[in-house]
Design an enzyme around this catalytic site. Structure first.
Site, short mmCIF file in Angstrom:
data_model
loop_
_atom_site.label_atom_id
_atom_site.label_comp_id
_atom_site.label_asym_id
_atom_site.label_seq_id
_atom_site.Cartn_x
_atom_site.Cartn_y
_atom_site.Cartn_z
N PHE A 25 -7.33 7.14 3.18
CA PHE A 25 -6.61 6.54 4.29
C PHE A 25 -7.04 5.09 4.51
O PHE A 25 -6.45 4.37 5.32
CB PHE A 25 -6.82 7.34 5.59
N PHE A 60 0.83 -1.20 0.00
CA PHE A 60 0.00 0.00 0.00
C PHE A 60 0.87 1.26 0.00
O PHE A 60 0.59 2.23 -0.73
CB PHE A 60 -0.91 -0.01 1.23
N PHE A 61 1.93 1.25 0.80
CA PHE A 61 2.83 2.41 0.84
C PHE A 61 3.53 2.59 -0.51
O PHE A 61 3.71 3.72 -0.98
CB PHE A 61 3.85 2.26 1.95
N ARG A 112 9.85 8.14 6.56
CA ARG A 112 8.88 8.70 5.62
C ARG A 112 8.57 10.17 5.93
O ARG A 112 8.12 10.91 5.04
CB ARG A 112 7.61 7.86 5.68
#
Length: 336
Positions: free
Chosen positions: A173, A70-71, A313
């Site tokens: 999200f 997902f990231f 990140r």
């Protein structure tokens, strides 16, 4: 925050980190040199190991690999916007929809991101009934489309209104995806009457809203540097006439309200678990599953909190170029 939500990590975490790192390499989701230099410091596995406590090791591994995917997908989406790759994004969007509907048909797709989704969701689908799989699939189709709406907003330089952003953020999200996955950790699909119970649903939403607003708060410097338009702080400045300092204060207020309200509604949801535990075997199992899910909603607060303080990140001040994360691959699949 640190006192009310003590940090915990799944005992499988060290092995989880190692295996997810290997999976990223095997699926070619990040270049080998970036996996070596950045994967551990990004703390993707830490985030999941602090959330789905009590999950069997193989369940947590499937969730962690999906989360890492997902990231990477989020980074591809961002780079496609930054580099104006509209056709590449459109192609990826439709491919992801198809892979989600038929994972086994896409395990060897030429685009590693498509193949990685197929592999990770195919593994997730092995643990609970088809009804859970269908719900997860429906929720993730909505997430893909929300990412497309964000893509179009950002390409046009359009900052959504606060109301628009609040609705869209619940999808970008992936609030309901991470909530669905709580059931994998508990080893049981919850019936609608439990999932839609106001106390359970509110507790789930608050845990996710906390994460979304805390993410917006911590990523605001990164997103301002990258000329982003999707952040609650940016919407507040643009449409509500706030200064940046006032917008940051409002984000903090929302974060604090999520914490305060969760502590109240958590008790209501625990009483739901007690009522479900009616002395029957089924009732006992259902009550315990709800308690596990609630406990992990609570864990999400601490896991998200520490992730944002430790993950590379968000360390924008340490990057050579504040608008370009050093861990991303700036190429789309098959093209510069």
């Amino acid at each position: 925050m640190e006192a009310a939500f003590p940090r915990r990590l799944h005992p499988y975490w060290p092995r989880l980190q190692e295996k997810t790192r290997s999976w990223l390499l095997e699926k070619r989701l990040m270049p080998a040199e970036k996996v070596t230099e950045y994967a551990d410091g990004l703390c993707y596995t830490d985030l999941m190991a602090g959330y789905y406590l009590g999950a069997p090791d193989e369940v947590l591994q499937a969730i962690a690999d999906y989360s890492a995917w997902f990231f990477v997908w989020d980074d591809r989406h961002d780079r496609d916007i930054v580099h104006g790759r509209t056709a590449a994004w459109r192609r990826l969007r439709f491919r992801l929809h198809r892979a989600l509907d038929a994972p086994t048909d896409h395990l060897h797709h030429e685009d590693p991101l498509v193949a990685g989704l197929a592999d990770s969701v195919g593994r997730l689908f092995a643990f609970l009934p088809d009804t859970w799989n269908a719900r997860f699939t429906r929720h993730f189709h909505d997430v893909i489309e929300a990412y497309d709406r964000e893509f179009r907003n950002r390409v046009a330089g359009r900052v959504p209104t606060v109301a628009e952003y609040l609705a869209l953020r619940r999808l970008t999200f992936a609030h309901w995806i991470w909530t669905d996955l709580l059931e994998l950790g508990a080893g049981r699909e919850l019936p609608d009457r439990v999932r839609k119970n106001p106390a359970y649903r509110r507790a789930a939403l608050l845990s996710q809203e906390f994460a979304a607003w805390y993410n917006d708060l911590c990523s605001l410097p990164k997103e301002i540097a990258g000329d982003e338009v999707h952040n609650l702080g940016i919407s507040l400045v643009t449409h509500e006439g706030m200064t940046l300092e006032e917008a940051v204060d409002e984000l903090r207020r929302r974060v604090e309200e999520c914490i305060t309200e969760f502590l109240v509604v958590e008790q209501d949801a625990l009483r739901l678990a007690e009522r479900l535990d009616d002395g029957t075997v089924r009732g006992k199992d259902m009550g315990e599953a709800v308690r596990i899910c609630l406990g992990n909603m609570r864990n999400w607060f601490s896991s998200v909190y520490w992730f944002h303080h430790e993950s590379g990140r968000y360390r924008v001040d340490s990057w050579d170029d504040r608008s370009t994360p050093p861990y991303v691959n700036n190429e789309a699949a098959g093209e510069k």
